[in-house]
Design a protein around this motif. Structure first.
Motif, PDB file in Angstrom:
ATOM      1  N   VAL A   1       0.841  -1.206   0.000  1.00  0.00           N
ATOM      2  CA  VAL A   1       0.000   0.000   0.000  1.00  0.00           C
ATOM      3  C   VAL A   1       0.867   1.245   0.000  1.00  0.00           C
ATOM      4  CG1 VAL A   1      -1.638   1.330   1.384  1.00  0.00           C
ATOM      5  CG2 VAL A   1      -1.993  -1.120   1.045  1.00  0.00           C
ATOM      6  N   ARG A   2       1.875   1.276   0.829  1.00  0.00           N
ATOM      7  CA  ARG A   2       2.740   2.458   0.888  1.00  0.00           C
ATOM      8  C   ARG A   2       3.479   2.657  -0.423  1.00  0.00           C
ATOM      9  NH1 ARG A   2       2.843   4.588   5.848  1.00  0.00           N
ATOM     10  NH2 ARG A   2       2.353   3.265   7.655  1.00  0.00           N
ATOM     11  N   ARG A   3       3.889   1.554  -1.065  1.00  0.00           N
ATOM     12  CA  ARG A   3       4.560   1.670  -2.353  1.00  0.00           C
ATOM     13  C   ARG A   3       3.599   2.218  -3.409  1.00  0.00           C
ATOM     14  NH1 ARG A   3       5.283  -3.285  -3.163  1.00  0.00           N
ATOM     15  NH2 ARG A   3       7.075  -3.412  -1.750  1.00  0.00           N
ATOM     16  N   ALA A   4       2.348   1.734  -3.395  1.00  0.00           N
ATOM     17  CA  ALA A   4       1.369   2.216  -4.360  1.00  0.00           C
ATOM     18  C   ALA A   4       1.084   3.703  -4.158  1.00  0.00           C
ATOM     19  CB  ALA A   4       0.080   1.407  -4.242  1.00  0.00           C
ATOM     20  N   LEU A   5       1.064   4.156  -2.925  1.00  0.00           N
ATOM     21  CA  LEU A   5       0.839   5.574  -2.662  1.00  0.00           C
ATOM     22  C   LEU A   5       2.003   6.424  -3.150  1.00  0.00           C
ATOM     23  CD1 LEU A   5      -0.748   5.378   0.910  1.00  0.00           C
ATOM     24  CD2 LEU A   5      -1.911   5.896  -1.235  1.00  0.00           C
ATOM     25  N   ARG A   6       3.231   5.927  -2.962  1.00  0.00           N
ATOM     26  CA  ARG A   6       4.388   6.675  -3.459  1.00  0.00           C
ATOM     27  C   ARG A   6       4.371   6.752  -4.979  1.00  0.00           C
ATOM     28  NH1 ARG A   6       7.067   3.706   0.686  1.00  0.00           N
ATOM     29  NH2 ARG A   6       7.802   2.190  -0.863  1.00  0.00           N
ATOM     30  N   GLU A   7       4.033   5.634  -5.627  1.00  0.00           N
ATOM     31  CA  GLU A   7       3.972   5.636  -7.091  1.00  0.00           C
ATOM     32  C   GLU A   7       2.873   6.564  -7.591  1.00  0.00           C
ATOM     33  OE1 GLU A   7       3.438   1.596  -8.148  1.00  0.00           O
ATOM     34  OE2 GLU A   7       5.522   1.009  -7.718  1.00  0.00           O
ATOM     35  N   ALA A   8       1.723   6.568  -6.885  1.00  0.00           N
ATOM     36  CA  ALA A   8       0.635   7.461  -7.286  1.00  0.00           C
ATOM     37  C   ALA A   8       1.052   8.916  -7.158  1.00  0.00           C
ATOM     38  CB  ALA A   8      -0.604   7.178  -6.439  1.00  0.00           C
ATOM     39  N   ALA A   9       1.730   9.243  -6.063  1.00  0.00           N
ATOM     40  CA  ALA A   9       2.189  10.619  -5.884  1.00  0.00           C
ATOM     41  C   ALA A   9       3.176  11.010  -6.972  1.00  0.00           C
ATOM     42  CB  ALA A   9       2.826  10.772  -4.508  1.00  0.00           C
ATOM     43  N   SER A  10       4.025  10.055  -7.382  1.00  0.00           N
ATOM     44  CA  SER A  10       4.992  10.341  -8.448  1.00  0.00           C
ATOM     45  C   SER A  10       4.289  10.573  -9.784  1.00  0.00           C
ATOM     46  CB  SER A  10       5.985   9.180  -8.557  1.00  0.00           C
ATOM     47  OG  SER A  10       6.866   9.371  -9.642  1.00  0.00           O
ATOM     48  N   GLN A  11       3.282   9.764 -10.082  1.00  0.00           N
ATOM     49  CA  GLN A  11       2.567   9.929 -11.345  1.00  0.00           C
ATOM     50  C   GLN A  11       1.768  11.225 -11.391  1.00  0.00           C
ATOM     51  OE1 GLN A  11       0.221   6.449 -12.309  1.00  0.00           O
ATOM     52  NE2 GLN A  11       1.781   5.070 -11.487  1.00  0.00           N
ATOM     53  N   LEU A  12       1.282  11.658 -10.244  1.00  0.00           N
ATOM     54  CA  LEU A  12       0.443  12.847 -10.202  1.00  0.00           C
ATOM     55  C   LEU A  12       1.240  14.123 -10.016  1.00  0.00           C
ATOM     56  CD1 LEU A  12      -2.343  11.410  -7.878  1.00  0.00           C
ATOM     57  CD2 LEU A  12      -2.546  11.856 -10.319  1.00  0.00           C
ATOM     58  N   ARG A  13       2.566  14.016  -9.876  1.00  0.00           N
ATOM     59  CA  ARG A  13       3.394  15.205  -9.648  1.00  0.00           C
ATOM     60  C   ARG A  13       3.391  16.092 -10.888  1.00  0.00           C
ATOM     61  NH1 ARG A  13       7.761  12.788  -8.172  1.00  0.00           N
ATOM     62  NH2 ARG A  13       7.185  12.828  -5.969  1.00  0.00           N
ATOM     63  N   PRO A  14       3.172  17.398 -10.729  1.00  0.00           N
ATOM     64  CA  PRO A  14       3.168  18.292 -11.893  1.00  0.00           C
ATOM     65  C   PRO A  14       4.515  18.295 -12.590  1.00  0.00           C
ATOM     66  CG  PRO A  14       2.276  19.381  -9.942  1.00  0.00           C
ATOM     67  CD  PRO A  14       2.891  18.111  -9.482  1.00  0.00           C
ATOM     68  N   ARG A  15       4.479  18.421 -13.922  1.00  0.00           N
ATOM     69  CA  ARG A  15       5.718  18.538 -14.710  1.00  0.00           C
ATOM     70  C   ARG A  15       6.311  19.924 -14.522  1.00  0.00           C
ATOM     71  NH1 ARG A  15       1.884  16.508 -18.281  1.00  0.00           N
ATOM     72  NH2 ARG A  15       2.123  14.311 -18.793  1.00  0.00           N
ATOM     73  N   PRO A  16       7.636  20.033 -14.490  1.00  0.00           N
ATOM     74  CA  PRO A  16       8.239  21.367 -14.356  1.00  0.00           C
ATOM     75  C   PRO A  16       7.928  22.217 -15.577  1.00  0.00           C
ATOM     76  CG  PRO A  16       9.909  19.710 -14.854  1.00  0.00           C
ATOM     77  CD  PRO A  16       8.644  18.953 -14.571  1.00  0.00           C
ATOM     78  N   ALA A  17       7.769  23.487 -15.359  1.00  0.00           N
ATOM     79  CA  ALA A  17       7.474  24.402 -16.463  1.00  0.00           C
ATOM     80  C   ALA A  17       8.675  24.496 -17.389  1.00  0.00           C
ATOM     81  CB  ALA A  17       7.113  25.778 -15.915  1.00  0.00           C
ATOM     82  N   PRO A  18       8.471  24.566 -18.696  1.00  0.00           N
ATOM     83  CA  PRO A  18       9.596  24.662 -19.634  1.00  0.00           C
ATOM     84  C   PRO A  18      10.328  25.988 -19.474  1.00  0.00           C
ATOM     85  CG  PRO A  18       7.519  25.004 -20.774  1.00  0.00           C
ATOM     86  CD  PRO A  18       7.169  24.578 -19.385  1.00  0.00           C
ATOM     87  N   GLY A  19      11.643  25.966 -19.707  1.00  0.00           N
ATOM     88  CA  GLY A  19      12.447  27.183 -19.616  1.00  0.00           C
ATOM     89  C   GLY A  19      12.238  28.076 -20.818  1.00  0.00           C
ATOM     90  N   PRO A  20      12.850  29.237 -20.800  1.00  0.00           N
ATOM     91  CA  PRO A  20      12.672  30.168 -21.935  1.00  0.00           C
ATOM     92  C   PRO A  20      13.318  29.621 -23.196  1.00  0.00           C
ATOM     93  CG  PRO A  20      14.352  30.972 -20.416  1.00  0.00           C
ATOM     94  CD  PRO A  20      13.724  29.798 -19.751  1.00  0.00           C
ATOM     95  N   ARG A  21      12.701  29.908 -24.331  1.00  0.00           N
ATOM     96  CA  ARG A  21      13.263  29.484 -25.619  1.00  0.00           C
ATOM     97  C   ARG A  21      14.483  30.341 -25.966  1.00  0.00           C
ATOM     98  NH1 ARG A  21       9.955  26.411 -28.893  1.00  0.00           N
ATOM     99  NH2 ARG A  21       7.837  26.061 -28.096  1.00  0.00           N
TER     100      ARG A  21
END
Length: 457
Positions: free
Chosen positions: A390-410
């Protein structure tokens, strides 16, 4: 001889000889007054207020409310009683038991007025019935005017119950934002409050309130959550030792007529286990369960706490459901409590579930067999904790739901990337906007550690 007037207190005549002209002869021993009153009283009155006779007539009932019931049954998708949708207005009223025929005359009961009455008839025949929806301002603690921020509602109604339920549900939906999560190909919205929980608690307030008591059913949005207050205490005049134990109590409505009408209309679940469904809906969405601890002998106060949804746990629960092994209410109660407060003893689980220790131990052992719990402890003290899976599944869920970092300037047009820089030499794709379903990365850790946030509305 006419029957004695039983409305006045009875007193024995003073001792002494009867006056002239009076002769008292008893061929049989006199019947005690208490026994005479019991025989004359007949069967006890029906405690259901909805079964009370009124002076209302058929014209006091609104045909549009019967149409509303038919529409609700059709929209319930098989959860309601489909036969009601094919009946006439009078057949519906008789099927629900809210009109009776006495001496060839149709008698309209209070339940018919509450369900189908015109507003003026409701006010006249059930004057205690009223409902309010309010948004309480955080500064003053009082409902504000329509234009004030944070306090946009302060409305009172004397409408029939079906119309009132639809109105309050519509207003709830308008103020209940959701965040979308996805498990493989399944998408679902995790709202601030579970609609199923709100619906069941609102229906309970209308069905279980004491219509003889003065006061309105209040639905209030505060910084602490949504609070639904109804006049009259619990039907059995007592509270469970733990508020979650209310979810395992057998149904005992104050008005069986209204409870049956709400179930057949498809508003509530037909098994009569509305509190169970309210708890399960909240917990499966990573939210706190309903809280009843502020209830008194005079009113029932149900609170849906304001709490940021634990999307990692909601993702975990969605995954179990998609795999065909959904978490039942006892699973949700034990898991969420163990994640928040730490390992549980068997006695703790028994109090939480409202059962004996032996039954609680069987539930906990079954959860171990399904990979939800692990047995821990030392020195002979057995405790139950969330399993490593259960704890492993929660960690994996948190990882999948983590927002992607915003892209840097072009890089500027025409400029050449630095030599040897792999990141700058790769072609850049346009970034997708972050969906509203992606949570704060701390949500998974919060699910595993049990920490809960409670922001205001």
């Amino acid at each position: 001889m006419s029957d004695p007037d039983e409305t006045l207190p009875r007193h024995d005549l003073p001792g002494g000889r009867p006056g002239p002209g009076f002769t008292c002869v008893f061929s049989n021993p006199p019947v005690p007054v208490v026994q005479s009153a019991r025989v004359a009283a007949g069967p006890p009155p029906n405690p259901d207020f909805a079964a009370r006779r009124t002076s209302a007539g058929w014209r006091d009932l609104d045909p549009r409310e019967f149409d509303r019931l038919r529409r609700l049954v059709g929209a319930a998708g098989g959860q309601g009683d489909g036969a009601l949708a094919t009946m006439s207005d009078e057949q519906i009223a008789r099927s629900l038991g809210v009109v009776v025929t006495e001496g060839g005359r149709t008698q309209v009961l209070a339940g018919a007025v509450l369900l189908f009455g015109r507003p003026e008839a409701v006010h006249r025949h059930v004057p205690q019935h009223e409902a309010a929806i309010q948004v309480i301002g955080p500064e003053t603690g009082e409902p504000g005017a329509a234009g004030e921020p944070g306090a946009r509602m302060n409305d009172f109604f004397r409408w029939p119950l079906l119309r009132l339920t639809e109105e309050l549900l519509a207003r709830f939906r308008a103020r209940n934002p959701g965040r979308e999560i996805r498990y493989e190909l399944v998408r679902t919205s995790v709202p601030a409050y579970a609609e199923q929980a709100f619906r069941e608690l609102l229906a309970n307030a209308f069905v279980h309130r004491d219509y003889r008591a003065v006061g309105a059913v209040h639905t209030q949005w505060t910084s602490e959550g949504i609070e639904i207050t109804s006049p009259g205490g619990f039907v059995d005049a007592g509270r469970a030792p733990h508020t979650s134990a209310l979810s395992v109590r057998p149904p005992r409505p104050r008005s069986p007529l209204l409870a049956d009408a709400f179930r057949r209309a498809g508003i509530t679940e037909r098994s009569g286990r509305g509190i169970r469904r309210a708890y399960a809906a909240q917990l499966a969405g990573g939210l706190a369960g309903p809280d009843f601890h502020r209830s008194t002998a005079d009113c029932v106060i149900a609170v849906l706490p304001a709490q940021e949804a634990d999307l990692a746990f909601a993702h975990f629960a969605l995954g179990r459901s998609s795999a065909g092994s959904p978490l039942e209410l006892p699973d949700l109660l034990v898991l969420t409590t163990a994640l928040r407060d730490g390992p549980l003893r068997t006695a703790d689980a028994a109090e939480l579930l409202g059962t004996g220790k032996e039954q609680a131990r069987r539930q906990l052992t079954g959860m171990v067999g399904r990979g939800l719990l692990a047995i821990d402890g030392d020195r002979g003290t057995r405790v139950w904790a969330p399993s490593p899976d259960v704890r492993r599944a929660l960690r994996e869920a948190a990882s999948q739901l983590r927002p992607r970092p915003a892209p840097g300037p072009r890089p500027a047009t025409g400029s050449r990337p630095a030599t040897g820089s792999r990141a700058s030499s790769e072609p850049r794709t346009t970034s997708e906007p972050n969906p509203t379903s992606e949570p704060n990365p701390a949500s998974g850790a919060r699910a595993a550690s049990g920490a809960q946030a409670a922001p205001g509305i």
